[in-house]
Motif scaffolding. Structure first.
Motif, mmCIF file in Angstrom:
data_model
loop_
_atom_site.group_PDB
_atom_site.id
_atom_site.type_symbol
_atom_site.label_atom_id
_atom_site.label_comp_id
_atom_site.label_asym_id
_atom_site.label_seq_id
_atom_site.Cartn_x
_atom_site.Cartn_y
_atom_site.Cartn_z
ATOM 1 N N LEU A 206 107.844 39.817 22.169
ATOM 2 C CA LEU A 206 107.045 38.690 22.642
ATOM 3 C C LEU A 206 105.777 39.175 23.331
ATOM 4 N N PHE A 207 105.898 40.277 24.077
ATOM 5 C CA PHE A 207 104.730 40.820 24.785
ATOM 6 C C PHE A 207 103.705 41.359 23.798
ATOM 7 N N TRP A 208 104.133 42.264 22.923
ATOM 8 C CA TRP A 208 103.190 42.892 21.998
ATOM 9 C C TRP A 208 102.720 41.920 20.917
ATOM 10 N N GLY A 209 103.657 41.135 20.406
ATOM 11 C CA GLY A 209 103.270 40.204 19.336
ATOM 12 C C GLY A 209 102.624 38.930 19.841
ATOM 13 N N GLY A 210 103.247 38.331 20.888
ATOM 14 C CA GLY A 210 102.758 37.047 21.381
ATOM 15 C C GLY A 210 101.533 37.140 22.250
ATOM 16 N N LEU A 211 101.532 38.099 23.200
ATOM 17 C CA LEU A 211 100.393 38.224 24.115
ATOM 18 C C LEU A 211 99.273 39.079 23.519
ATOM 19 N N VAL A 212 99.580 40.346 23.233
ATOM 20 C CA VAL A 212 98.544 41.264 22.761
ATOM 21 C C VAL A 212 98.026 40.866 21.380
ATOM 22 N N VAL A 214 98.865 37.865 19.136
ATOM 23 C CA VAL A 214 98.468 36.466 18.927
ATOM 24 C C VAL A 214 97.486 35.974 19.983
ATOM 25 N N GLY A 215 97.690 36.402 21.249
ATOM 26 C CA GLY A 215 96.892 35.849 22.340
ATOM 27 C C GLY A 215 95.570 36.528 22.609
ATOM 28 N N LEU A 216 95.397 37.788 22.135
ATOM 29 C CA LEU A 216 94.166 38.513 22.448
ATOM 30 C C LEU A 216 93.485 39.121 21.213
ATOM 31 N N VAL A 217 94.195 39.977 20.478
ATOM 32 C CA VAL A 217 93.571 40.697 19.367
ATOM 33 C C VAL A 217 93.155 39.747 18.242
ATOM 34 N N ILE A 218 94.058 38.895 17.787
ATOM 35 C CA ILE A 218 93.723 37.981 16.680
ATOM 36 C C ILE A 218 92.603 37.012 17.067
ATOM 37 N N PRO A 219 92.641 36.385 18.267
ATOM 38 C CA PRO A 219 91.514 35.518 18.646
ATOM 39 C C PRO A 219 90.181 36.259 18.685
ATOM 40 N N LEU A 220 90.175 37.507 19.171
ATOM 41 C CA LEU A 220 88.938 38.274 19.211
ATOM 42 C C LEU A 220 88.424 38.562 17.806
ATOM 43 N N VAL A 221 89.329 38.905 16.906
ATOM 44 C CA VAL A 221 88.930 39.145 15.513
ATOM 45 C C VAL A 221 88.360 37.875 14.902
ATOM 46 N N ALA A 237 90.971 29.316 20.048
ATOM 47 C CA ALA A 237 91.227 28.753 21.381
ATOM 48 C C ALA A 237 92.706 28.437 21.574
ATOM 49 N N VAL A 238 93.342 27.898 20.548
ATOM 50 C CA VAL A 238 94.775 27.580 20.618
ATOM 51 C C VAL A 238 95.585 28.857 20.828
ATOM 52 N N LEU A 239 95.225 29.911 20.112
ATOM 53 C CA LEU A 239 95.941 31.181 20.231
ATOM 54 C C LEU A 239 95.778 31.787 21.628
ATOM 55 N N VAL A 240 94.593 31.638 22.204
ATOM 56 C CA VAL A 240 94.364 32.142 23.571
ATOM 57 C C VAL A 240 95.268 31.407 24.559
ATOM 58 N N LEU A 241 95.403 30.102 24.384
ATOM 59 C CA LEU A 241 96.280 29.318 25.262
ATOM 60 C C LEU A 241 97.734 29.743 25.106
ATOM 61 N N VAL A 242 98.142 30.021 23.877
ATOM 62 C CA VAL A 242 99.500 30.521 23.637
ATOM 63 C C VAL A 242 99.700 31.867 24.339
ATOM 64 N N GLY A 244 98.139 33.008 26.975
ATOM 65 C CA GLY A 244 98.203 32.807 28.423
ATOM 66 C C GLY A 244 99.582 32.393 28.876
ATOM 67 N N PHE A 245 100.227 31.535 28.084
ATOM 68 C CA PHE A 245 101.592 31.115 28.421
ATOM 69 C C PHE A 245 102.572 32.277 28.278
ATOM 70 N N VAL A 246 102.421 33.047 27.198
ATOM 71 C CA VAL A 246 103.325 34.170 26.949
ATOM 72 C C VAL A 246 103.233 35.203 28.067
ATOM 73 N N LEU A 247 102.015 35.484 28.546
ATOM 74 C CA LEU A 247 101.841 36.430 29.649
ATOM 75 C C LEU A 247 102.689 36.029 30.840
#
Length: 257
Positions: A206-212, A214-221, A237-242, A244-247
């Protein structure tokens, strides 16, 4: 709380340092922060088990009590959020000037609210939490990125992406995500083996997949590759919100598991 603080800060920056075209960003940010702050208060009262306990904490300010500080910080920020939201409907230059001045002070309490949970957890004696001295800064960066993401998503859904304000928010969100990613790397580096509850335990996927991921790398790309496509920016934007919740979820639940 993170979204509320980040949205209010973004609104204050747009209001004070942007032009007339950025007023839409300010209005959305102010109006978004208010209901989220109310939700924070409701959840805090529910967690305490009785509304009177919350009122008792507001009855006297105890600087040595983290819960008292948190309750007062939430209450004061809620007041600034309410006044700014009401004033966001005014077209009077005098009221706009008052709103701008109030928002600069209110942003201080917005920062507090966004970082408060991380700071509170890092001052406990529990393993991992107690070793995480940068957790407050990480939560603050996450609050900034999720607040900006929420504003851009609402503007997209409301059809108000034609002006310069939306583009500025998306650009600022890209920088905030980069800052969050750097802070996360430093956070993990300083923790070392103490970070195992989230990096290699049952919450690792969840940390590596959900936060790093889905929540950071994919939105930046998505932001850098398809930033001209507004629908792609909304998905980001939706992925960033996801993220933030996962963190917050993995940090809280990893110790309790």
């Amino acid at each position: 709380g993170g979204i509320a603080g980040g949205a209010y800060f973004t609104a204050a920056i747009a209001d004070n340092f942007g032009g007339a075209r950025d007023r839409a960003v300010a209005k959305v940010g102010y109006l978004l922060s208010l209901p989220l702050t109310v939700v924070c208060g409701i959840l805090l009262i529910a967690d305490l088990g009785a509304p009177l306990r919350f009122l008792n904490m507001l009855g006297a300010f105890k600087f040595w009590n983290p819960m008292s500080i948190g309750a007062w910080g939430l209450g004061v920020f809620g007041l600034f959020s309410f006044v700014s939201s009401v004033l966001s409907f005014s077209t009077s230059e005098q009221m706009i000037g008052l709103r701008q001045k109030l928002s600069l002070v209110g942003s201080i309490f917005g920062f507090f609210l966004a970082a408060y949970t991380g700071v509170l957890l890092s001052n406990t004696a529990l393993p991992f939490w107690g070793d995480s001295r940068l957790m407050g800064a990480l939560f603050l960066a996450s609050g900034a990125s999720t607040g900006m993401a929420a504003i851009s998503l609402i503007m997209f859904l409301g059809g108000t992406t034609a002006g310069e304000g939306w583009g500025k928010v998306k650009k600022a969100d890209r920088y905030s995500m980069l800052i969050e990613l750097v802070l996360l790397a430093v956070f993990l580096g300083l923790l070392g083996s103490a970070a195992r509850p989230i990096t290699s335990g049952q919450f690792a996927p969840l940390f590596w997949g959900g936060l790093v991921g889905v929540g950071l790398v994919i939105p930046l790309v998505l932001e850098f590759v398809g930033r001209r496509a507004k629908a792609v920016a909304a998905i980001s934007a939706v992925l960033v919100l996801v993220g933030g919740f996962v963190l917050r979820y993995v940090v809280l639940m990893s110790v309790q598991a």
